[in-house]
Design an enzyme around this catalytic site. Structure first.
Site, PDB file in Angstrom:
ATOM      1  N   GLU A 159      51.700  54.528   7.843  1.00 35.27           N
ATOM      2  CA  GLU A 159      52.549  55.651   8.205  1.00 35.27           C
ATOM      3  C   GLU A 159      52.638  55.746   9.731  1.00 35.27           C
ATOM      4  OE1 GLU A 159      51.802  59.199   5.874  1.00 35.27           O
ATOM      5  OE2 GLU A 159      52.348  60.376   7.619  1.00 35.27           O
ATOM      6  N   SER A 173      47.092  61.166   8.164  1.00 32.05           N
ATOM      7  CA  SER A 173      47.122  60.035   7.218  1.00 32.05           C
ATOM      8  C   SER A 173      47.576  58.772   7.943  1.00 32.05           C
ATOM      9  CB  SER A 173      48.114  60.300   6.094  1.00 32.05           C
ATOM     10  OG  SER A 173      47.795  61.493   5.429  1.00 32.05           O
ATOM     11  N   ARG A 206      57.958  60.608   3.066  1.00 31.69           N
ATOM     12  CA  ARG A 206      57.623  60.190   4.433  1.00 31.69           C
ATOM     13  C   ARG A 206      58.700  59.266   5.012  1.00 31.69           C
ATOM     14  NH1 ARG A 206      54.154  63.537   3.586  1.00 31.69           N
ATOM     15  NH2 ARG A 206      52.005  63.435   4.302  1.00 31.69           N
TER      16      ARG A 206
HETATM   17  N1  EPU Z   1      39.787  61.288  -2.502  1.00 32.33           N
HETATM   18  C1  EPU Z   1      38.892  60.283  -2.765  1.00 32.33           C
HETATM   19  N2  EPU Z   1      37.817  60.138  -1.944  1.00 32.33           N
HETATM   20  C2  EPU Z   1      37.625  60.950  -0.878  1.00 32.33           C
HETATM   21  C3  EPU Z   1      38.572  61.960  -0.587  1.00 32.33           C
HETATM   22  C4  EPU Z   1      39.654  62.098  -1.419  1.00 32.33           C
HETATM   23  O1  EPU Z   1      39.032  59.521  -3.734  1.00 32.33           O
HETATM   24  O2  EPU Z   1      36.625  60.771  -0.181  1.00 32.33           O
HETATM   25  C5  EPU Z   1      40.930  61.445  -3.398  1.00 32.33           C
HETATM   26  C6  EPU Z   1      40.987  62.837  -3.979  1.00 32.33           C
HETATM   27  O3  EPU Z   1      40.266  62.896  -5.153  1.00 32.33           O
HETATM   28  C7  EPU Z   1      42.476  63.024  -4.194  1.00 32.33           C
HETATM   29  C8  EPU Z   1      43.059  62.263  -3.023  1.00 32.33           C
HETATM   30  O4  EPU Z   1      42.104  61.310  -2.621  1.00 32.33           O
HETATM   31  O5  EPU Z   1      42.911  62.412  -5.389  1.00 32.33           O
HETATM   32  C9  EPU Z   1      43.351  63.148  -1.841  1.00 32.33           C
HETATM   33  O6  EPU Z   1      44.437  63.935  -2.122  1.00 32.33           O
HETATM   34  P1  EPU Z   1      44.927  65.041  -1.093  1.00 32.33           P
HETATM   35  O7  EPU Z   1      45.811  65.956  -1.804  1.00 32.33           O
HETATM   36  O8  EPU Z   1      43.791  65.582  -0.315  1.00 32.33           O
HETATM   37  O9  EPU Z   1      45.766  64.298  -0.013  1.00 32.33           O
HETATM   38  P2  EPU Z   1      46.443  62.869   0.098  1.00 32.33           P
HETATM   39  O10 EPU Z   1      47.328  62.557  -1.036  1.00 32.33           O
HETATM   40  O11 EPU Z   1      45.376  61.902   0.414  1.00 32.33           O
HETATM   41  C10 EPU Z   1      48.640  63.742   1.244  1.00 32.33           C
HETATM   42  C11 EPU Z   1      49.320  63.651   2.591  1.00 32.33           C
HETATM   43  C12 EPU Z   1      48.660  64.570   3.605  1.00 32.33           C
HETATM   44  C13 EPU Z   1      48.732  65.993   3.076  1.00 32.33           C
HETATM   45  C14 EPU Z   1      48.029  66.044   1.706  1.00 32.33           C
HETATM   46  C15 EPU Z   1      48.139  67.384   1.044  1.00 32.33           C
HETATM   47  C16 EPU Z   1      50.198  61.398   2.636  1.00 32.33           C
HETATM   48  C17 EPU Z   1      50.124  60.060   3.238  1.00 32.33           C
HETATM   49  N3  EPU Z   1      49.284  62.277   3.057  1.00 32.33           N
HETATM   50  O12 EPU Z   1      47.339  63.190   1.406  1.00 32.33           O
HETATM   51  O13 EPU Z   1      49.389  64.494   4.812  1.00 32.33           O
HETATM   52  O14 EPU Z   1      48.115  66.904   3.961  1.00 32.33           O
HETATM   53  O15 EPU Z   1      48.640  65.075   0.813  1.00 32.33           O
HETATM   54  O16 EPU Z   1      49.400  67.554   0.543  1.00 32.33           O
HETATM   55  O17 EPU Z   1      51.078  61.644   1.812  1.00 32.33           O
HETATM   56  C18 EPU Z   1      49.522  63.492   6.985  1.00 32.33           C
HETATM   57  O18 EPU Z   1      50.612  63.054   6.649  1.00 32.33           O
HETATM   58  O19 EPU Z   1      49.017  63.229   8.106  1.00 32.33           O
HETATM   59  C19 EPU Z   1      48.750  64.273   6.020  1.00 32.33           C
HETATM   60  C20 EPU Z   1      47.539  64.695   6.309  1.00 32.33           C
END
Ligand code: EPU
Length: 596
Positions: free
Chosen positions: A336, A239, A165
């Site tokens: 972000e 995010s 990012r």
């Molecule tokens: N989780 C929880 N509680 C919840 C929901 C999720 O603990 O209620 C945990 C899940 O178990 C998992 C994690 O949170 O371990 C979520 O992981 P996920 O792969 O869904 O996404 P993320 O790491 O939270 C990142 C990017 C997203 C992108 C996704 C998929 C960042 C800041 N965000 O999110 O990007 O779509 O991975 O690759 O790196 C954006 O930048 O706007 C964005 C949506």
């Protein structure tokens, strides 16, 4: 042909959909128009913000400057050989249209990035990423408009220094380049390029065959829809925070023993990446709400707008999330989303001369005064925008000033000159530096030489562990930018010594002045709030202005408000100064904060 529009509603141009207006707005359809715009007074005399799809912006209030937007939406491809294709897309093309166009043309490599809101021009700035792929994996080059030279430049991924990012467009290049078009290197293939992300790895088994790029794009969109709010229906910026990265040692010692269930991933660089969504969830913040802003339950990394949120609601909720996660896990989250704010907040950290007030051992009525306003630490101010904290001078009292004002992070330091009372606190920056070497300290070349001699232990080829890593950046009196914020050095004379004061927007800070040349006074025209030094009423001093001399400069510049600083005890008590000064000129005191 373009035209400047006035008082344009920005809410449809951002995904948060929070009302805010731009005083000036312009769209350009080609490079000729952009070059023309960049020569107009509306561009040269205003803060300029180039927006894309507005998916990462939060306008804190109306934008008192020029918002620019690209209406260039062309896309073409060049075939290098039968497999490798270069797609060149204009900055203003919506990202989802770029993805669809590539899928329609039988290309692969970009499919994991389906469904991301925003425009092509923002992809390299933010290095957008999702489902195991980042924009940097497919970017071949970035063609930009260089705002300073009004020419175009083509930048390689190496030059852009892409990270998670992150790119140089978000750091030192901010405000300096506008992305015109991006060249992507893709494959002509009916096989998806990357199934490394856990939720995609099972696709071949579920489908019964190896997936096509379109099947991966469809699955990614399905996954996104199940977690993220539909930008057309619910305002958000995706995010809100980044997934934090911590040192493996810190993780092993301070986190894992206490939270063994916390998910983590090792990055290729050997850091430990944590899930911000998990941290926010397990800090008990799901559904938390301030005003119309709430933590989105399906994906707690998102702050959503129920239709009534103000920017202040969002910022206060983000602050609450930051604090609760920090208290629960000891981990600081990094935003972000960019807060856009043309206001400047100034905090006075010190308003005293080199010995401070009270002077050690002095029994005069000022030094023995009980009034808190008569305690003056050595001169320094903190200048804050919503995005940045900039320190002007690191006084020998910096440690005490940082503790009093909870300064645990700085983005840059501006040094006026190398006298001890303005740089004596540089070593005390250590807790703010950590491993960071990127905290820039802007100095004149003579100050650079002085500091390298005086703090020689910070500049040896092999450093004693724990010494501060001081990154000195030599400036001259030409304006420069810190993350898009324009800083104008003002050369003044401290007796015979040339030193710098600084103008930032409508605010200027001048300390240790005795005289200012006409050409430098011209640079201060239109300043609304001025801080300038005044040592005492009498007698005259060879290197510092007296109060009357300072008042003469203020009269010449006629700012709306002026403050005097750098007082010695002979200036009188704060109460006496209050009485003797004209109404538009106030004595500064330690701890005063104001907004410009
Ligand atoms: N989780 C929880 N509680 C919840 C929901 C999720 O603990 O209620 C945990 C899940 O178990 C998992 C994690 O949170 O371990 C979520 O992981 P996920 O792969 O869904 O996404 P993320 O790491 O939270 C990142 C990017 C997203 C992108 C996704 C998929 C960042 C800041 N965000 O999110 O990007 O779509 O991975 O690759 O790196 C954006 O930048 O706007 C964005 C949506």
């Amino acid at each position: 042909m373009f035209s400047f529009q006035h008082d344009i509603d920005l809410s449809p141009l951002t995904t948060f959909h929070i009302p805010a207006k731009a005083r000036l707005y312009a769209e350009y359809s080609n490079l000729r128009e952009l070059t023309h715009i960049s020569r107009q007074p509306e561009f040269c005399d205003n803060e300029v913000l180039h927006i894309g799809g507005g998916s990462n912006l939060l306008f804190m209030h109306d934008f008192d400057g020029l918002v620019l937007h690209s209406a260039m939406r062309d896309i073409k491809m060049y075939e290098k050989d039968k497999d490798t294709i270069y797609v060149i897309a204009d900055g203003g093309l919506p990202w989802t249209e770029f993805i669809d166009w590539c899928l329609d043309n039988g290309l692969s490599g970009m499919e994991n990035l389906a469904g991301i809101p925003g425009e092509v021009g923002a992809a390299p700035v933010q290095n957008v990423g999702a489902y195991g792929v980042e924009a940097k994996d497919i970017i071949w080059s970035v063609e930009c408009f260089d705002v300073t030279t009004r020419t175009t430049v083509r930048l390689t991924p190496d030059q852009c220094q892409f990270g998670y990012r992150w790119s140089r467009f978000k750091g030192e290049w901010k405000g300096g380049y506008f992305v015109l078009r991006v060249a992507f290197r893709l494959q002509r293939s009916q096989r998806a390029a990357n199934l490394s992300y856990a939720a995609l790895a099972s696709l071949p088994e579920r489908l019964g065959h190896y997936p096509t790029p379109r099947e991966v794009a469809d699955e990614v969109i399905r996954l996104r829809n199940s977690k993220l709010p539909d930008p057309a229906l619910i305002g958000s910026a995706g995010s809100f925070f980044k997934n934090p990265e911590v040192h493996p040692y810190f993780f092993k010692e301070e986190i894992e023993p206490f939270f063994p269930e916390m998910p983590f991933y090792e990055t290729p660089e050997g850091q430990i990446k944590l899930s911000a969504a998990w941290l926010i969830d397990h800090a008990g913040l799901k559904g938390e709400r301030i005003g119309g802003a709430y933590v989105y339950s399906q994906q707690p990394l998102v702050i959503a707008n129920d239709g009534t949120a103000t920017a202040d609601d969002v910022a206060r909720l983000a602050e609450l999330v930051y604090r609760k996660v920090r208290i629960t896990f000891g981990i600081p989250l990094t935003r972000e989303v960019n807060y856009i704010d043309t206001d400047i907040r100034v905090t006075v950290l010190g308003s005293g001369t080199s010995k401070g007030v009270p002077e050690i051992g002095c029994l005069c009525h000022v030094c023995t005064s009980d009034a808190p306003y008569d305690k003056r630490l050595r001169a320094s101010v903190l200048v804050q925008t919503h995005d940045m904290k900039i320190l002007i001078d690191a006084s020998p009292d910096f440690r005490q000033q940082a503790l009093t004002h909870d300064i645990h992070h700085l983005d840059a330091i501006l040094i006026t000159h190398s006298h001890y009372d303005h740089v004596g606190g540089l070593d005390d920056l250590r807790p703010l530096l950590g491993d960071r070497t990127e905290l820039p300290i802007y100095v004149r070349s003579d100050v650079d030489g002085d500091l390298r001699r005086r703090l020689d232990y910070c500049f040896r080829p092999t450093l004693y562990p724990g010494v501060p890593h001081l990154q000195l950046k030599v400036i001259d009196d030409r304006p420069f930018f810190i993350h898009g914020l324009k800083i104008i050095p003002i050369e003044v004379h401290h007796g015979k010594l040339p030193i710098y004061g600084y103008r930032i927007g409508d605010f200027a800070y001048l300390t240790d002045v005795k005289t200012i040349d006409e050409d430098q006074l011209d640079k201060l025209e239109g300043v609304r709030v001025l801080i300038i030094n005044a040592l005492r009423w009498t007698p005259e001093h060879f290197a510092h202005l007296t109060v009357d001399e300072a008042l003469a400069i203020i009269e010449r510049l006629h700012p709306e408000r002026a403050y005097l600083t750098h007082f010695c005890h002979n200036a009188g008590t704060h109460a006496e100064l209050e009485q003797r000064l004209p109404p538009n000129v106030r004595p500064l005191y330690d701890g005063l904060t104001f907004t410009v």
